[in-house]
Design an enzyme around this catalytic site. Structure first.
Site, mmCIF file in Angstrom:
data_model
loop_
_atom_site.group_PDB
_atom_site.id
_atom_site.type_symbol
_atom_site.label_atom_id
_atom_site.label_comp_id
_atom_site.label_asym_id
_atom_site.label_seq_id
_atom_site.Cartn_x
_atom_site.Cartn_y
_atom_site.Cartn_z
ATOM 1 N N HIS A 130 -14.501 -8.111 -0.808
ATOM 2 C CA HIS A 130 -14.957 -8.682 -2.078
ATOM 3 C C HIS A 130 -13.976 -9.728 -2.586
ATOM 4 O O HIS A 130 -14.376 -10.805 -3.055
ATOM 5 C CB HIS A 130 -15.118 -7.578 -3.126
ATOM 6 C CG HIS A 130 -16.353 -6.758 -2.977
ATOM 7 N ND1 HIS A 130 -16.603 -5.980 -1.860
ATOM 8 C CD2 HIS A 130 -17.415 -6.567 -3.818
ATOM 9 C CE1 HIS A 130 -17.775 -5.357 -2.013
ATOM 10 N NE2 HIS A 130 -18.281 -5.699 -3.185
ATOM 11 N N HIS A 179 -10.206 0.149 -3.164
ATOM 12 C CA HIS A 179 -9.217 -0.717 -2.531
ATOM 13 C C HIS A 179 -7.869 -0.531 -3.200
ATOM 14 O O HIS A 179 -7.782 -0.245 -4.412
ATOM 15 C CB HIS A 179 -9.598 -2.199 -2.651
ATOM 16 C CG HIS A 179 -10.498 -2.686 -1.569
ATOM 17 N ND1 HIS A 179 -10.107 -2.749 -0.246
ATOM 18 C CD2 HIS A 179 -11.765 -3.161 -1.612
ATOM 19 C CE1 HIS A 179 -11.104 -3.223 0.480
ATOM 20 N NE2 HIS A 179 -12.126 -3.480 -0.324
#
Length: 223
Positions: A130, A179
């Site tokens: 992302h 993440h």
């Protein structure tokens, strides 16, 4: 080479060096305390409204949104005669995605466990997809929109809005616990590197010398 093109090359070089430095730091586990501090800070900010907002924002950096949006943007540019810009959008999107997938499998870092608010993806963690794919795509869109709408007073807000969106998408990955902060920082730098490189290619292609068209010779010109 003009200063603008040179600046893009310098930008690409800067972000590449910064990316390599971040990778080296992660390899030496220098990010461990910072990653944990980021998770602790995110935990302190969590609330139901913010979680709902971050869950919505993070979708804007996923393939389910980027793929159709990229195809639509490229198609609109192509049919309106902006073929090089259409190609730049696709290269920015597909190139960063392919590079990210290759790096993920190369480094093979597992995702964080026990902190996620959404389902953990099956892919590896480093670098964040992302955070890496969103910058070149949304920055390229912002650049092209700013150029087409330069006569509008509100066009000055396009670039800041694009930067804000990129930052929010990246931050959402840490907030949602899918993440590490180091994944996101490396992804942002690699995405910025790819954007500068693709933007350089677009600008260089647009400024290349073009052959002059010679019209037919008229009788008056031969006298």
């Amino acid at each position: 080479m003009n200063r603008h093109l040179a600046g893009l090359l310098w930008g690409a070089g800067f972000f590449l060096i910064l990316s390599l430095a971040l990778i080296a730091m992660w390899r030496r586990d220098w990010f461990g305390p910072l990653d944990q501090a980021a998770f602790a800070a995110a935990a302190g900010m969590r609330s139901a409204p913010l979680t709902a907002a971050m869950t919505a924002v993070t979708q804007l950096g996923g393939g389910i949104v980027l793929a159709p949006l990229g195809l639509l943007a490229a198609a609109l540019l192509f049919v309106n005669g902006y073929r090089s810009q259409a190609a730049a959008v696709l290269i920015a999107l597909l190139g960063s995605e392919l590079l990210n997938e290759g790096l993920k499998h190369w480094f093979a870092r597992p995702r964080p466990i026990g902190f996620n608010l959404i389902e953990r993806p099956d892919s590896y963690s480093f670098p964040s997809g992302h955070a890496m794919v969103s910058p070149p795509f949304y920055a390229m869109l912002a650049h092209l929109l700013r150029g087409r709408l330069a006569d509008k007073a509100w066009s000055v807000y396009i670039t800041p809005a694009g930067v804000l969106l990129i930052v929010l998408i990246a931050a959402s990955r840490v907030y949602l616990g899918v993440h590490y902060l180091s994944d996101v920082l490396a992804g942002l730098c690699l995405g910025a590197f790819w954007y500068c490189l693709v933007r350089y290619g677009l600008e260089a292609w647009g400024s290349r010398p073009r052959p002059q068209t010679v019209g037919p010779v008229t009788p008056a010109q031969t006298e």
